[in-house]
Design an enzyme around this catalytic site. Structure first.
Site, PDB file in Angstrom:
ATOM      1  N   ASN A  10       0.862  -1.175   0.000  1.00 48.15           N
ATOM      2  CA  ASN A  10       0.000   0.000   0.000  1.00 48.15           C
ATOM      3  C   ASN A  10       0.904   1.233   0.000  1.00 48.15           C
ATOM      4  O   ASN A  10       1.458   1.591   1.027  1.00 48.15           O
ATOM      5  CB  ASN A  10      -0.904  -0.031   1.247  1.00 48.15           C
ATOM      6  N   TRP A  11       1.049   1.815  -1.169  1.00 45.00           N
ATOM      7  CA  TRP A  11       1.977   2.952  -1.301  1.00 45.00           C
ATOM      8  C   TRP A  11       1.431   4.246  -0.709  1.00 45.00           C
ATOM      9  O   TRP A  11       2.152   5.234  -0.613  1.00 45.00           O
ATOM     10  CB  TRP A  11       2.312   3.186  -2.784  1.00 45.00           C
ATOM     11  N   LYS A  12       0.151   4.256  -0.398  1.00 42.59           N
ATOM     12  CA  LYS A  12      -0.480   5.470   0.147  1.00 42.59           C
ATOM     13  C   LYS A  12      -0.209   6.668  -0.781  1.00 42.59           C
ATOM     14  O   LYS A  12      -0.256   6.507  -1.992  1.00 42.59           O
ATOM     15  CB  LYS A  12      -0.025   5.710   1.584  1.00 42.59           C
ATOM     16  N   HIS A  97      -9.793   1.389   4.712  1.00 49.43           N
ATOM     17  CA  HIS A  97      -8.517   1.583   5.406  1.00 49.43           C
ATOM     18  C   HIS A  97      -8.719   2.577   6.563  1.00 49.43           C
ATOM     19  O   HIS A  97      -9.488   3.539   6.434  1.00 49.43           O
ATOM     20  CB  HIS A  97      -7.463   2.109   4.422  1.00 49.43           C
ATOM     21  N   GLU A 167      -5.987  -4.922  10.417  1.00 45.28           N
ATOM     22  CA  GLU A 167      -4.995  -3.875  10.668  1.00 45.28           C
ATOM     23  C   GLU A 167      -5.353  -3.141  11.966  1.00 45.28           C
ATOM     24  O   GLU A 167      -6.093  -2.140  11.934  1.00 45.28           O
ATOM     25  CB  GLU A 167      -4.970  -2.866   9.509  1.00 45.28           C
ATOM     26  N   GLY A 173       1.511   2.284  11.061  1.00 43.98           N
ATOM     27  CA  GLY A 173       2.088   3.615  10.821  1.00 43.98           C
ATOM     28  C   GLY A 173       3.310   3.932  11.673  1.00 43.98           C
ATOM     29  O   GLY A 173       3.647   3.210  12.603  1.00 43.98           O
ATOM     30  N   SER A 215       2.942  -2.223  10.351  1.00 42.16           N
ATOM     31  CA  SER A 215       4.382  -2.282  10.670  1.00 42.16           C
ATOM     32  C   SER A 215       5.039  -3.591  10.247  1.00 42.16           C
ATOM     33  O   SER A 215       5.947  -4.084  10.928  1.00 42.16           O
ATOM     34  CB  SER A 215       4.609  -2.031  12.165  1.00 42.16           C
ATOM     35  N   GLY A 236       2.640  -1.308   4.392  1.00 41.61           N
ATOM     36  CA  GLY A 236       2.612   0.120   4.112  1.00 41.61           C
ATOM     37  C   GLY A 236       4.011   0.660   3.853  1.00 41.61           C
ATOM     38  O   GLY A 236       4.556   0.522   2.756  1.00 41.61           O
TER      39      GLY A 236
HETATM   40  P1  PGA Z   1       2.462   0.328   7.805  1.00 43.72           P
HETATM   41  O1  PGA Z   1       1.037   0.595   7.156  1.00 43.72           O
HETATM   42  O2  PGA Z   1       2.981  -0.960   7.261  1.00 43.72           O
HETATM   43  O3  PGA Z   1       3.286   1.501   7.429  1.00 43.72           O
HETATM   44  O4  PGA Z   1       2.243   0.254   9.318  1.00 43.72           O
HETATM   45  C1  PGA Z   1       0.153  -0.454   6.879  1.00 43.72           C
HETATM   46  C2  PGA Z   1      -1.115   0.078   6.270  1.00 43.72           C
HETATM   47  O5  PGA Z   1      -1.526   1.198   6.610  1.00 43.72           O
HETATM   48  O6  PGA Z   1      -1.730  -0.594   5.425  1.00 43.72           O
END
Ligand code: PGA
Length: 255
Positions: A10-12, A97, A167, A173, A215, A236
């Site tokens: 998930n590149w956001k 999400h 999640e 995050g 994470s 992420g």
């Molecule tokens: P993260 O994010 O791996 O940076 O904790 C995961 C996500 O939001 O899908």
């Protein structure tokens, strides 16, 4: 046949340029082509999807969107529909999400999006997870409500086009202080299967992959997949670091 593990990036809202997006995608795609036991999916920002689609060869690395409208073709300025994504060759859409829930999306809206996604033959990656986990066990009923309300409109037929990603917000995050343990993940993956079994029956529940996200990195990926009992990972931050993400792909491919 052994079910392929699903490894989703998930590149956001990153990277900043198409040039970087293409370079990152190429390397991930190259690693995907060396794997047999995983399905890689990259959920990139909308603006990069058509360029990245042109780089796709084969099925080892698919593309997903990070959001979609619940509406059909009509006057919705700034929105993107499931039909548009489907016609562009996109296969997956993240929905629900926590970062979008924080922008105001609730289970009712998410349920409509799940219907729009699945009726257009796309796979919904439905994210669920509690904000806090305390001893009262409230998180169990919270997750149950999220799942049942978000799946309120999906048909039994379309539920095979569904992936659920657990999640927990407290583990997602860069500000997280605690990362979930594999046993936390195992507990919820069993819970999710139970909720699906009660609602849709065992045969359908068995077909819905339950993933973990929050994470994930190259150090903990194996433990989540093996001890956490999940069918894949939603990654992420680490999906933007090519060495780390390709290492996660390799680890998952070996399990
Ligand atoms: P993260 O994010 O791996 O940076 O904790 C995961 C996500 O939001 O899908």
């Amino acid at each position: 046949m052994k079910q392929k593990k699903i490894i989703i990036g998930n590149w956001k809202m990153a990277p900043d340029s198409l040039r970087e997006a293409r370079a990152l995608f190429q390397k991930i795609k190259e690693m995907s082509r060396k794997t047999r036991n995983i399905q890689t999916v990259i959920c990139a920002p909308f603006i990069y999807l058509s360029e990245l689609k042109a780089l796709v060869t084969g099925h080892a690395c698919a593309l997903g969107a990070q959001n979609v409208s619940n509406e059909k073709n009509d006057a919705f300025t700034g929105e993107i529909s499931s039909a548009q994504l489907k016609n562009m060759g996109i296969n997956y859409v993240i929905v629900g999400h926590s970062e979008r829930r924080a922008m105001g999306e609730n289970n009712d809206l998410i349920a409509k999006k799940v219907v729009a996604i699945s009726t257009n033959n796309l796979t919904a990656i439905l994210c669920v997870g509690e904000t806090v986990r305390d001893d009262s066990g409230d998180y169990i009923s919270f997750i149950k409500t999220q799942i049942l309300e978000s799946l309120a409109g999906i048909t039994h037929k379309n539920i095979t086009r569904l992936v659920i990603a657990y999640e927990p917000l407290w583990s997602v995050g860069k500000h997280t202080k605690h990362i979930a343990k594999p046993e936390d993940v195992l507990e919820i993956s069993i819970l999710i299967k139970k909720i699906l079994t009660d609602k849709f029956g065992k045969n359908i529940a068995e077909k819905v992959p339950v993933l973990y996200g929050g994470s994930v990195n190259q150090k903990n990926a194996r433990d989540f997949l093996v001890e956490g009992g999940v069918a894949g990972l939603l990654v992420g931050r680490a999906s933007l670091q090519v060495e780390i993400f390709t290492e996660i792909q390799k680890i998952a491919n070996k399990i």
